[in-house]
Design a protein around this motif. Structure first.
Motif, PDB file in Angstrom:
ATOM      1  N   MET A 176       0.825  -1.198   0.000  1.00 27.40           N
ATOM      2  CA  MET A 176       0.000   0.000   0.000  1.00 27.40           C
ATOM      3  C   MET A 176       0.862   1.252   0.000  1.00 27.40           C
ATOM      4  O   MET A 176       0.556   2.239  -0.686  1.00 27.40           O
ATOM      5  CB  MET A 176      -0.956   0.023   1.195  1.00 27.40           C
ATOM      6  CG  MET A 176      -1.913   1.212   1.152  1.00 27.40           C
ATOM      7  SD  MET A 176      -3.121   1.233   2.494  1.00 27.40           S
ATOM      8  CE  MET A 176      -2.057   1.673   3.876  1.00 27.40           C
ATOM      9  N   ALA A 177       1.946   1.236   0.754  1.00 21.95           N
ATOM     10  CA  ALA A 177       2.857   2.380   0.772  1.00 21.95           C
ATOM     11  C   ALA A 177       3.439   2.626  -0.619  1.00 21.95           C
ATOM     12  O   ALA A 177       3.565   3.769  -1.063  1.00 21.95           O
ATOM     13  CB  ALA A 177       3.971   2.144   1.782  1.00 21.95           C
ATOM     14  N   ALA A 178       3.758   1.543  -1.323  1.00 23.15           N
ATOM     15  CA  ALA A 178       4.288   1.676  -2.678  1.00 23.15           C
ATOM     16  C   ALA A 178       3.233   2.257  -3.612  1.00 23.15           C
ATOM     17  O   ALA A 178       3.531   3.079  -4.488  1.00 23.15           O
ATOM     18  CB  ALA A 178       4.764   0.319  -3.191  1.00 23.15           C
ATOM     19  N   ALA A 179       1.981   1.844  -3.427  1.00 28.09           N
ATOM     20  CA  ALA A 179       0.897   2.370  -4.247  1.00 28.09           C
ATOM     21  C   ALA A 179       0.694   3.859  -3.981  1.00 28.09           C
ATOM     22  O   ALA A 179       0.479   4.650  -4.913  1.00 28.09           O
ATOM     23  CB  ALA A 179      -0.401   1.606  -3.968  1.00 28.09           C
ATOM     24  N   MET A 180       0.776   4.264  -2.723  1.00 30.74           N
ATOM     25  CA  MET A 180       0.621   5.676  -2.371  1.00 30.74           C
ATOM     26  C   MET A 180       1.753   6.509  -2.948  1.00 30.74           C
ATOM     27  O   MET A 180       1.543   7.654  -3.381  1.00 30.74           O
ATOM     28  CB  MET A 180       0.535   5.830  -0.855  1.00 30.74           C
ATOM     29  CG  MET A 180      -0.715   5.214  -0.251  1.00 30.74           C
ATOM     30  SD  MET A 180      -0.717   5.199   1.550  1.00 30.74           S
ATOM     31  CE  MET A 180      -1.085   6.919   1.897  1.00 30.74           C
ATOM     32  N   ALA A 181       2.941   5.935  -2.982  1.00 31.33           N
ATOM     33  CA  ALA A 181       4.081   6.638  -3.577  1.00 31.33           C
ATOM     34  C   ALA A 181       3.937   6.736  -5.093  1.00 31.33           C
ATOM     35  O   ALA A 181       4.398   7.700  -5.715  1.00 31.33           O
ATOM     36  CB  ALA A 181       5.378   5.919  -3.217  1.00 31.33           C
TER      37      ALA A 181
END
Length: 206
Positions: A176-181
């Motif tokens: 999810m953090a990668a998607a937000m980035a």
């Protein structure tokens, strides 16, 4: 069914969504699902007929305001004008993010204890039964892309719109953090969804 809210949805869809197969997506929602009459939950926000439609519209207005705020010139924080592409993305991801809920809520007779009389009584309430348990955001992606193509950033936003409430994020938040980035639409939709559920729909129920 709240015909005014449905008309509102159809107006936004007709004015903002112009990609190929948008009509096929809308036809499916109208002809083959309970999207316009379903609740949004069994007992929390939108736990009434048409709750899913109202929630989707609330998310749309929240997301549009968030995008305008976010994209405004920092030297001139007045309202900016979204491009046609941005307006379309706002409409698509906000109005369809919870399409996974169609066909899942069923009215049935339940039992509860009346707090005033202390007696057990029957009442009509919603039960959640998912005929296609693919996961929340994942299922929305699957259903939408059977009828209409999503842009990569739209797919990311819909997949992860549950934020910290997503089961995958609870187990491992790196994806999810990668998607937000990768796309700001991910956290924008999360914010809009939370504001709609915890502010707009709670205030409406008071």
């Amino acid at each position: 069914m709240n015909t005014d809210k449905k008309a509102e949805f159809l107006k936004i869809w007709g004015e903002r969504v112009y990609r190929d197969y948008a009509d096929a997506m809308l036809d499916w929602l109208e002809q083959e699902t309970d999207f316009f009459t379903a609740p949004s939950s069994t007992k929390y926000h939108g736990a009434h007929p048409g709750g899913l439609l109202i929630h989707s519209l609330n998310v749309y207005y929240r997301l549009r305001n968030i995008a305008i705020r976010d994209l405004a010139d920092k030297e001139d924080p007045g309202k900016c004008r979204l491009s046609e592409e941005q307006e379309e993305t706002v409409a698509v991801i906000a109005l369809l993010h919870d399409v996974c809920k169609v066909g899942c809520y069923h009215m049935e007779t339940k039992r509860r204890k009346n707090p005033e009389t202390g007696r057990w009584e029957d009442y009509e309430g919603y039960t959640y039964k998912d005929p296609l348990p693919l996961g929340h955001g994942e299922k929305s992606l699957y259903l939408i892309q059977r009828h209409m193509v999503l842009l990569p950033e739209e797919a990311l936003a819909i997949r992860w719109h549950m934020g910290a409430y997503d089961d995958a994020a609870k187990a491992d938040s790196r994806a999810m953090a990668a998607a937000m980035a990768a796309s700001p639409w991910v956290w924008r939709l999360q914010e809009a969804d939370m504001c709609a559920a915890w502010i707009d729909e709670r205030e409406a129920g008071q």
